[in-house]
Design an enzyme around this catalytic site. Structure first.
Site, PDB file in Angstrom:
ATOM      1  N   ASP A   1       0.845  -1.192   0.000  1.00 20.42           N
ATOM      2  CA  ASP A   1       0.000   0.000   0.000  1.00 20.42           C
ATOM      3  C   ASP A   1       0.881   1.243   0.000  1.00 20.42           C
ATOM      4  OD1 ASP A   1      -2.960   0.853   1.758  1.00 20.42           O
ATOM      5  OD2 ASP A   1      -1.397   2.251   1.205  1.00 20.42           O
TER       6      ASP A   1
ATOM      7  N   ASP B   1      -3.859   2.646  -5.197  1.00 25.24           N
ATOM      8  CA  ASP B   1      -2.599   2.656  -4.444  1.00 25.24           C
ATOM      9  C   ASP B   1      -2.357   1.383  -3.646  1.00 25.24           C
ATOM     10  OD1 ASP B   1      -4.534   2.973  -2.525  1.00 25.24           O
ATOM     11  OD2 ASP B   1      -3.379   4.398  -1.338  1.00 25.24           O
ATOM     12  N   GLU B   2      -3.068   0.301  -3.954  1.00 31.33           N
ATOM     13  CA  GLU B   2      -2.926  -0.931  -3.171  1.00 31.33           C
ATOM     14  C   GLU B   2      -2.952  -2.159  -4.073  1.00 31.33           C
ATOM     15  OE1 GLU B   2      -5.710  -1.697   0.214  1.00 31.33           O
ATOM     16  OE2 GLU B   2      -6.195   0.375  -0.231  1.00 31.33           O
TER      17      GLU B   2
END
Length: 415
Positions: free
Chosen positions: A6, A101-102
């Site tokens: 993340d 974003d992960e």
DNA sequence: TCTGGGGTCCTAGGACCC
DNA sequence: TCTGGGGTCCTAGGACCC
């Protein structure tokens, strides 16, 4: 072992990559219309500025603390995300990109997962400039929880090797920290005497299923280390697609700008359809008044299409029809949106018997030509007049950074 | 003055079928 | 007096996620 990687304060970190003066300085990113706080660097979190806070409520505090404030620059964030994901894909054969974003990675049979995670984190930061935190455990839910805790550790990595590590983590986390337990469920669970994540893991899954439904029961099993959620390496086909925006102010039901905005949304939505190789079987539009005035209202109109379509002009026309039937002339609307539903693969759908194949082909060629021109000349260079004359876009967006990586004219310069 | 945007899944209940 | 059993599909609403 499932790993969650993340990006830390992703949007804020993207802004920092191209402006070294921002390192160590508090950085904050705002939503559309510069309305709400949607990303905060560590320093901004420490100032006590909440995620989702309306900016006007915290602007003075930001000014006083010297916070660098940005309007959202999604062209930049999307491209930086692509770079990060490329590195993650190189690190593992099975990756699920979970959000901008992960990503989840499957690491089976790795001798030293912790060393792997540290190396991965260092490599991504070196090659993209984006700092990562990484959590690992026997299920997705545990990997998420571990990652959340990892953000506060010096190395930014937490691997749940064994049951003792799992127990120590769960005992230190609240219900709301658990992926899948939100603000509605948590109080209902607490009423049963479940306080920590460890308490939830100790609950009876069958009882939880009966009282709270399947997702909570799965959550309990996952916390126990039983993996119930598969890694989705291939993104499932999209079922619906939405384009909506709040207006900077408010618009009356018959204001031509309202229709222009909505047509703009449907054009963008149709473009997304074509990019994804999809057609829509139905369309819905909605209008909303401000939720912060007394009794905010939500009006919607729906139409099923005779056959699936990705045609901007056909969809705009329907959109206009629906709007005329829907909008209340005296109402002050704050937000408008278009939802395309019942999406199907454009390549495997059967035309209506007797429909004009030639006309359809010509229209499809037209759409392709429009998309190509807009790609070359910039979004919205060519569009129907119904969408209104182009407004000075991003006017007043003084806080917008440059599109450092996606526009020739915005390339960074070195001296 | 000012308050984001885009998704998914699950469940209950109603309509309808044989 | 008394009124079956088993299934599907659709929708709205609620919950969650980033």
């Amino acid at each position: 072992m499932i790993v969650l990687a993340d990006c830390n304060s992703f949007y804020a970190s993207c802004e920092r990559v191209f402006d070294p003066l921002l390192r160590g300085r508090p950085v904050l990113v705002l939503s559309n219309n510069d309305g709400c706080v949607i990303a905060r660097s560590k320093e901004v979190k420490e100032l006590g500025i909440a995620m989702g806070a309306p900016y006007f409520q915290v602007a003075a505090r930001c000014e006083a603390a010297g916070v660098a404030v940005f309007s959202a620059n999604f062209a930049l964030y999307g491209d930086m995300s692509r770079r990060v994901m490329t590195h993650l894909r190189e690190a593992s054969p099975s990756v699920e990109i979970y959000s901008i974003d992960e990503a989840f990675l499957d690491l089976q049979g790795l001798a030293d997962p912790e060393a792997f995670c540290r190396d991965l984190s260092a490599r991504v930061e070196r090659n993209t400039g984006i700092p990562l935190s990484i959590g690992a455990g026997p299920s997705k839910t545990l990997a998420k929880l571990a990652d959340d805790a990892a953000k506060k550790l010096p190395g930014g990595v937490l691997v749940l090797h064994d049951d003792a590590a799992r127990r120590a983590l769960l005992q230190s986390r609240d219900l709301e920290d658990v992926w899948g337990i939100g603000s509605r469920l948590a109080p209902r669970l607490r009423a049963l005497g479940l306080i920590s994540a460890w308490d939830l893991a100790g609950a009876d899954p069958e009882m939880m299923r009966q009282r709270f439904g399947l997702p909570v029961a799965r959550c309990v099993r996952e916390l126990r280390g039983e993996s119930c959620l598969e890694l989705e390496e291939v993104a499932p086909a999209k079922q619906s697609l939405c384009v909506s925006r709040s207006f900077p102010g408010e618009l009356r039901g018959r204001d031509p700008q309202l229709e222009a905005a909505l047509i703009g949304h449907v054009l963008r939505a149709a473009e997304k359809l074509r990019q994804g190789g999809l057609k829509a079987g139905a369309i819905q539009i909605f209008l909303e008044t401000s939720a912060f005035r007394c009794a905010g209202r939500h009006d919607a109109a729906f139409r099923r299409l005779a056959e699936p379509s990705d045609d901007s002009l056909a969809l705009s026309r329907i959109c206009g029809d629906l709007l005329r039937g829907l909008s209340q002339p005296l109402c002050l609307y704050k937000k408008a949106g278009v939802i395309l539903l019942d999406l199907v693969d454009a390549s495997c759908w059967q035309p209506l018997l007797g429909s004009d194949e030639g006309a359809r082909q010509r229209r499809s060629d037209l759409m392709n030509a429009v998309d190509k021109l807009n790609q070359q000349l910039g979004r919205d260079s060519l569009r129907p007049l119904a969408a209104g004359l182009l407004q000075a876009r991003d006017k007043g967006k003084v806080r917008l950074s440059r599109r450092w990586t996606t526009s020739w004219s915005d390339l960074p310069e070195t001296h």
